[in-house]
Design a protein around this motif. Structure first.
Motif, short mmCIF file in Angstrom:
data_model
loop_
_atom_site.label_atom_id
_atom_site.label_comp_id
_atom_site.label_asym_id
_atom_site.label_seq_id
_atom_site.Cartn_x
_atom_site.Cartn_y
_atom_site.Cartn_z
N VAL A 18 -2.91 -12.13 -6.31
CA VAL A 18 -1.97 -13.25 -6.42
C VAL A 18 -2.02 -13.85 -7.82
O VAL A 18 -0.99 -14.16 -8.42
N ALA A 19 -3.23 -14.02 -8.35
CA ALA A 19 -3.38 -14.55 -9.71
C ALA A 19 -2.71 -13.63 -10.72
O ALA A 19 -1.99 -14.07 -11.62
N TRP A 56 3.89 -13.47 -5.58
CA TRP A 56 3.20 -14.76 -5.72
C TRP A 56 3.74 -15.77 -4.72
O TRP A 56 2.98 -16.44 -4.01
N GLN A 57 5.06 -15.88 -4.62
CA GLN A 57 5.67 -16.91 -3.78
C GLN A 57 5.50 -16.65 -2.28
O GLN A 57 5.55 -17.59 -1.48
N ASN A 58 5.31 -15.39 -1.90
CA ASN A 58 5.26 -15.05 -0.48
C ASN A 58 3.89 -14.62 0.02
O ASN A 58 3.75 -14.24 1.19
N SER A 59 2.89 -14.69 -0.82
CA SER A 59 1.55 -14.26 -0.43
C SER A 59 0.85 -15.31 0.43
O SER A 59 1.03 -16.51 0.25
N VAL A 85 -1.62 -21.45 -8.35
CA VAL A 85 -2.44 -20.62 -9.23
C VAL A 85 -2.63 -21.34 -10.55
O VAL A 85 -1.66 -21.74 -11.20
N HIS A 86 -3.88 -21.55 -10.93
CA HIS A 86 -4.23 -22.13 -12.22
C HIS A 86 -5.08 -21.10 -12.95
O HIS A 86 -6.07 -20.61 -12.40
N PHE A 87 -4.70 -20.77 -14.18
CA PHE A 87 -5.41 -19.70 -14.87
C PHE A 87 -5.60 -20.00 -16.35
O PHE A 87 -4.85 -20.78 -16.94
N THR A 88 -6.60 -19.36 -16.91
CA THR A 88 -6.81 -19.36 -18.35
C THR A 88 -7.04 -17.92 -18.77
O THR A 88 -7.69 -17.15 -18.07
N VAL A 89 -6.50 -17.55 -19.92
CA VAL A 89 -6.64 -16.21 -20.46
C VAL A 89 -7.37 -16.31 -21.78
O VAL A 89 -6.98 -17.10 -22.65
N GLU A 90 -8.41 -15.51 -21.92
CA GLU A 90 -9.20 -15.51 -23.16
C GLU A 90 -8.63 -14.46 -24.11
O GLU A 90 -8.71 -13.26 -23.83
N GLY A 91 -8.07 -14.89 -25.21
CA GLY A 91 -7.54 -13.95 -26.19
C GLY A 91 -6.08 -13.62 -25.96
O GLY A 91 -5.41 -14.20 -25.11
N VAL A 148 -8.33 -8.17 -21.36
CA VAL A 148 -8.80 -9.51 -21.71
C VAL A 148 -9.36 -10.16 -20.46
O VAL A 148 -9.02 -9.80 -19.34
N ASN A 149 -10.24 -11.13 -20.66
CA ASN A 149 -10.81 -11.85 -19.54
C ASN A 149 -9.87 -12.94 -19.07
O ASN A 149 -9.22 -13.61 -19.87
N CYS A 150 -9.83 -13.13 -17.77
CA CYS A 150 -8.99 -14.15 -17.17
C CYS A 150 -9.77 -14.84 -16.06
O CYS A 150 -10.45 -14.18 -15.27
N THR A 151 -9.71 -16.16 -16.04
CA THR A 151 -10.28 -16.93 -14.95
C THR A 151 -9.16 -17.65 -14.23
O THR A 151 -8.31 -18.27 -14.87
N ALA A 152 -9.11 -17.51 -12.91
CA ALA A 152 -8.01 -18.10 -12.15
C ALA A 152 -8.53 -18.75 -10.87
O ALA A 152 -9.51 -18.30 -10.29
N GLU A 153 -7.86 -19.82 -10.47
CA GLU A 153 -8.13 -20.47 -9.20
C GLU A 153 -6.88 -20.33 -8.34
O GLU A 153 -5.77 -20.68 -8.77
N VAL A 154 -7.04 -19.79 -7.15
CA VAL A 154 -5.93 -19.57 -6.22
C VAL A 154 -6.13 -20.48 -5.02
O VAL A 154 -7.16 -20.39 -4.33
#
Length: 205
Positions: A16-17, A137-140, A75-81, A56-62
């Motif tokens: 989902v992220a 994303w919207q239907n998961s 979904v809240h995410f941060t992408v490194e690089g 790249v590394n990604c941290t996400a909160e679902v």
């Protein structure tokens, strides 16, 4: 509670992220795929692949809405690089090619029954991936795991403005139920403004 990164709950949340990020950052020449989930708890950490296999590394909160089947996960995410090589040149070439067509683009069955995608259809398929990721994303929910299986039909819609518009009918595969679901979506795209799904609906089988 820690989750086993390789197990379904962690993989589904990471999917989902990835879908959310792909819809916002993907396009005809940038497809984001999940490489692996390194840790899963309240946050899901994964690796998003950009063009040419760069990672790249990604941290996400679902955040799923418990008890609601009609609210998209937050979904809240941060992408490194950076997400790989800038696709602007390839996007502009694709945009010019489609704009210059004398007849609107029409295609079916991408990939075909042998899994083959004609090279000139790769950007059309990549655009479908990003647009489908909005639907995913919207239907998961916590009990689904969707993936784009095939483009059944795609038709360019002629417009009087600068956007490209495509009418897609796609097949989504739910890994959990093994259901194949037809879905229709209207997609706008412009190299400066990205992908936007303006309309979508689940179709009868």
């Amino acid at each position: 509670m820690e989750l086993e990164p390789s197990h379904y709950p962690a993989q589904r949340a990471a999917g989902v992220a990835r879908a959310c990020i792909s819809y916002r950052r993907g396009g005809p020449n940038r497809v984001l795929t999940l490489s692996n989930v390194r840790r899963a708890r309240l946050q899901v950490r994964g690796r998003e692949r950009g063009p040419r296999g760069q990672a790249v590394n990604c941290t996400a909160e679902v955040l799923y809405h418990l008890g609601s089947q009609h609210s998209a996960p937050e979904v809240h995410f941060t992408v490194e690089g950076e997400l790989g090589k800038n696709p602007d040149d390839a996007d502009n070439k694709f945009y010019s090619r489609i704009k210059s067509l004398k007849e609107p683009l029409v295609a079916q069955n991408i990939p075909d029954s042998f899994g083959i995608v004609p090279p000139e259809m790769e950007p059309i398929r990549h655009l479908a991936f990003s647009a489908c990721d909005y639907i995913i994303w919207q239907n998961s929910t916590e009990n689904t795991w969707y993936n784009l299986a095939q483009i059944q039909d795609v038709r360019q819609v002629k417009r009087n403005d600068d956007y490209l518009e495509f009418d897609y009918t796609v097949l989504l595969h739910d890994f959990v139920s093994q259901e194949i679901i037809p879905w229709q979506m209207q997609v706008l795209w412009h190299p400066q403004h990205g992908v936007k799904v303006t309309q979508n609906s689940r179709q009868p089988k």
